[in-house]
Scaffold this motif. Structure first.
Motif, PDB file in Angstrom:
ATOM      1  N   GLN A  16      56.124  55.879  33.572  1.00  0.00           N
ATOM      2  CA  GLN A  16      55.872  57.005  34.468  1.00  0.00           C
ATOM      3  C   GLN A  16      54.482  56.897  35.092  1.00  0.00           C
ATOM      4  O   GLN A  16      54.304  57.143  36.291  1.00  0.00           O
ATOM      5  CB  GLN A  16      56.009  58.333  33.716  1.00  0.00           C
ATOM      6  CG  GLN A  16      57.432  58.680  33.366  1.00  0.00           C
ATOM      7  CD  GLN A  16      57.520  59.927  32.493  1.00  0.00           C
ATOM      8  OE1 GLN A  16      56.515  60.425  31.992  1.00  0.00           O
ATOM      9  NE2 GLN A  16      58.741  60.422  32.309  1.00  0.00           N
ATOM     10  N   ASN A  17      53.495  56.534  34.290  1.00  0.00           N
ATOM     11  CA  ASN A  17      52.139  56.366  34.810  1.00  0.00           C
ATOM     12  C   ASN A  17      52.090  55.246  35.844  1.00  0.00           C
ATOM     13  O   ASN A  17      51.415  55.367  36.871  1.00  0.00           O
ATOM     14  CB  ASN A  17      51.163  56.071  33.676  1.00  0.00           C
ATOM     15  CG  ASN A  17      50.877  57.288  32.836  1.00  0.00           C
ATOM     16  OD1 ASN A  17      51.091  58.427  33.272  1.00  0.00           O
ATOM     17  ND2 ASN A  17      50.402  57.073  31.637  1.00  0.00           N
ATOM     18  N   LYS A  18      52.796  54.176  35.568  1.00  0.00           N
ATOM     19  CA  LYS A  18      52.819  53.057  36.506  1.00  0.00           C
ATOM     20  C   LYS A  18      53.464  53.465  37.822  1.00  0.00           C
ATOM     21  O   LYS A  18      52.943  53.158  38.902  1.00  0.00           O
ATOM     22  CB  LYS A  18      53.580  51.887  35.893  1.00  0.00           C
ATOM     23  CG  LYS A  18      53.599  50.652  36.761  1.00  0.00           C
ATOM     24  CD  LYS A  18      54.343  49.524  36.095  1.00  0.00           C
ATOM     25  CE  LYS A  18      54.404  48.323  37.018  1.00  0.00           C
ATOM     26  NZ  LYS A  18      55.171  47.223  36.424  1.00  0.00           N
ATOM     27  N   GLN A  19      54.582  54.184  37.755  1.00  0.00           N
ATOM     28  CA  GLN A  19      55.249  54.646  38.967  1.00  0.00           C
ATOM     29  C   GLN A  19      54.355  55.611  39.757  1.00  0.00           C
ATOM     30  O   GLN A  19      54.286  55.527  40.982  1.00  0.00           O
ATOM     31  CB  GLN A  19      56.572  55.329  38.620  1.00  0.00           C
ATOM     32  CG  GLN A  19      57.638  54.375  38.164  1.00  0.00           C
ATOM     33  CD  GLN A  19      58.899  55.101  37.709  1.00  0.00           C
ATOM     34  OE1 GLN A  19      58.908  56.318  37.582  1.00  0.00           O
ATOM     35  NE2 GLN A  19      59.956  54.342  37.463  1.00  0.00           N
ATOM     36  N   ARG A  20      53.677  56.499  39.036  1.00  0.00           N
ATOM     37  CA  ARG A  20      52.781  57.452  39.698  1.00  0.00           C
ATOM     38  C   ARG A  20      51.658  56.720  40.424  1.00  0.00           C
ATOM     39  O   ARG A  20      51.336  57.008  41.580  1.00  0.00           O
ATOM     40  CB  ARG A  20      52.192  58.433  38.674  1.00  0.00           C
ATOM     41  CG  ARG A  20      51.291  59.494  39.288  1.00  0.00           C
ATOM     42  CD  ARG A  20      50.610  60.335  38.231  1.00  0.00           C
ATOM     43  NE  ARG A  20      49.905  59.572  37.220  1.00  0.00           N
ATOM     44  CZ  ARG A  20      48.677  59.057  37.362  1.00  0.00           C
ATOM     45  NH1 ARG A  20      48.032  59.211  38.496  1.00  0.00           N
ATOM     46  NH2 ARG A  20      48.109  58.397  36.388  1.00  0.00           N
ATOM     47  N   LEU A  21      51.092  55.725  39.769  1.00  0.00           N
ATOM     48  CA  LEU A  21      50.015  54.941  40.383  1.00  0.00           C
ATOM     49  C   LEU A  21      50.511  54.200  41.613  1.00  0.00           C
ATOM     50  O   LEU A  21      49.813  54.140  42.635  1.00  0.00           O
ATOM     51  CB  LEU A  21      49.474  53.939  39.371  1.00  0.00           C
ATOM     52  CG  LEU A  21      48.096  54.222  38.804  1.00  0.00           C
ATOM     53  CD1 LEU A  21      47.696  53.135  37.831  1.00  0.00           C
ATOM     54  CD2 LEU A  21      47.060  54.415  39.835  1.00  0.00           C
ATOM     55  N   GLU A  22      51.693  53.632  41.511  1.00  0.00           N
ATOM     56  CA  GLU A  22      52.238  52.898  42.650  1.00  0.00           C
ATOM     57  C   GLU A  22      52.503  53.825  43.831  1.00  0.00           C
ATOM     58  O   GLU A  22      52.254  53.463  44.981  1.00  0.00           O
ATOM     59  CB  GLU A  22      53.515  52.168  42.241  1.00  0.00           C
ATOM     60  CG  GLU A  22      53.243  50.975  41.347  1.00  0.00           C
ATOM     61  CD  GLU A  22      54.513  50.339  40.817  1.00  0.00           C
ATOM     62  OE1 GLU A  22      55.610  50.898  41.029  1.00  0.00           O
ATOM     63  OE2 GLU A  22      54.401  49.277  40.177  1.00  0.00           O
ATOM     64  N   GLN A  23      52.971  55.035  43.549  1.00  0.00           N
ATOM     65  CA  GLN A  23      53.207  56.000  44.628  1.00  0.00           C
ATOM     66  C   GLN A  23      51.884  56.410  45.277  1.00  0.00           C
ATOM     67  O   GLN A  23      51.781  56.491  46.504  1.00  0.00           O
ATOM     68  CB  GLN A  23      53.932  57.234  44.091  1.00  0.00           C
ATOM     69  CG  GLN A  23      55.372  56.977  43.731  1.00  0.00           C
ATOM     70  CD  GLN A  23      56.021  58.165  43.029  1.00  0.00           C
ATOM     71  OE1 GLN A  23      55.355  59.147  42.711  1.00  0.00           O
ATOM     72  NE2 GLN A  23      57.327  58.062  42.798  1.00  0.00           N
ATOM     73  N   GLU A  24      50.871  56.667  44.460  1.00  0.00           N
ATOM     74  CA  GLU A  24      49.556  57.021  45.007  1.00  0.00           C
ATOM     75  C   GLU A  24      48.999  55.868  45.841  1.00  0.00           C
ATOM     76  O   GLU A  24      48.391  56.078  46.895  1.00  0.00           O
ATOM     77  CB  GLU A  24      48.588  57.365  43.885  1.00  0.00           C
ATOM     78  CG  GLU A  24      48.847  58.703  43.237  1.00  0.00           C
ATOM     79  CD  GLU A  24      47.853  59.005  42.139  1.00  0.00           C
ATOM     80  OE1 GLU A  24      46.766  58.382  42.095  1.00  0.00           O
ATOM     81  OE2 GLU A  24      48.156  59.883  41.311  1.00  0.00           O
ATOM     82  N   PHE A  25      49.204  54.667  45.360  1.00  0.00           N
ATOM     83  CA  PHE A  25      48.722  53.494  46.067  1.00  0.00           C
ATOM     84  C   PHE A  25      49.404  53.355  47.424  1.00  0.00           C
ATOM     85  O   PHE A  25      48.747  53.069  48.437  1.00  0.00           O
ATOM     86  CB  PHE A  25      48.956  52.240  45.213  1.00  0.00           C
ATOM     87  CG  PHE A  25      48.497  50.976  45.859  1.00  0.00           C
ATOM     88  CD1 PHE A  25      47.146  50.744  46.077  1.00  0.00           C
ATOM     89  CD2 PHE A  25      49.404  50.010  46.256  1.00  0.00           C
ATOM     90  CE1 PHE A  25      46.712  49.578  46.674  1.00  0.00           C
ATOM     91  CE2 PHE A  25      48.987  48.847  46.857  1.00  0.00           C
ATOM     92  CZ  PHE A  25      47.636  48.629  47.063  1.00  0.00           C
ATOM     93  N   GLU A  26      50.706  53.572  47.467  1.00  0.00           N
ATOM     94  CA  GLU A  26      51.441  53.477  48.733  1.00  0.00           C
ATOM     95  C   GLU A  26      50.962  54.546  49.721  1.00  0.00           C
ATOM     96  O   GLU A  26      50.794  54.270  50.908  1.00  0.00           O
ATOM     97  CB  GLU A  26      52.947  53.609  48.493  1.00  0.00           C
ATOM     98  CG  GLU A  26      53.561  52.427  47.787  1.00  0.00           C
ATOM     99  CD  GLU A  26      53.382  51.132  48.547  1.00  0.00           C
ATOM    100  OE1 GLU A  26      53.486  51.129  49.796  1.00  0.00           O
ATOM    101  OE2 GLU A  26      53.113  50.102  47.891  1.00  0.00           O
TER     102      GLU A  26
END
Length: 90
Positions: A16-26
């Protein structure tokens, strides 16, 4: 049966943390180029820290398990010696 070193909850939270980071990055990628640089460095640091922490946690749990096994072997050895002494004395 031994307890798993990485539980399902820990893995789920990490994903979940990884997905959240990837979304913020995008989102940041679309907004500003300076933020791209900021998030990319933070993302690599986070990835490195997660690997280090999980290895450290696994090592601690392995050491604790080893201590328990050693302690039980020593106790069983002492009990075995006591039983042998009692059997041969009487």
């Amino acid at each position: 049966m031994t307890k798993p070193l990485l539980t399902d909850e820990i893995i789920k939270v990490a994903k979940q943390n990884k997905q959240r980071l990837e979304q913020e990055f995008e989102r940041a990628k679309q907004d500003d180029t300076q933020l791209i640089k900021k998030f990319s460095s933070e993302k690599t640091k986070l990835a490195k820290n997660q690997v280090y922490k999980s290895r450290r946690i696994e090592t601690q749990k392995r050491e604790e398990r080893g201590k328990k096994i050693t302690r039980s072997i020593v106790i069983l050895g002492i009990l075995l010696i006591i039983v042998i002494i009692i059997v041969f004395k009487f």
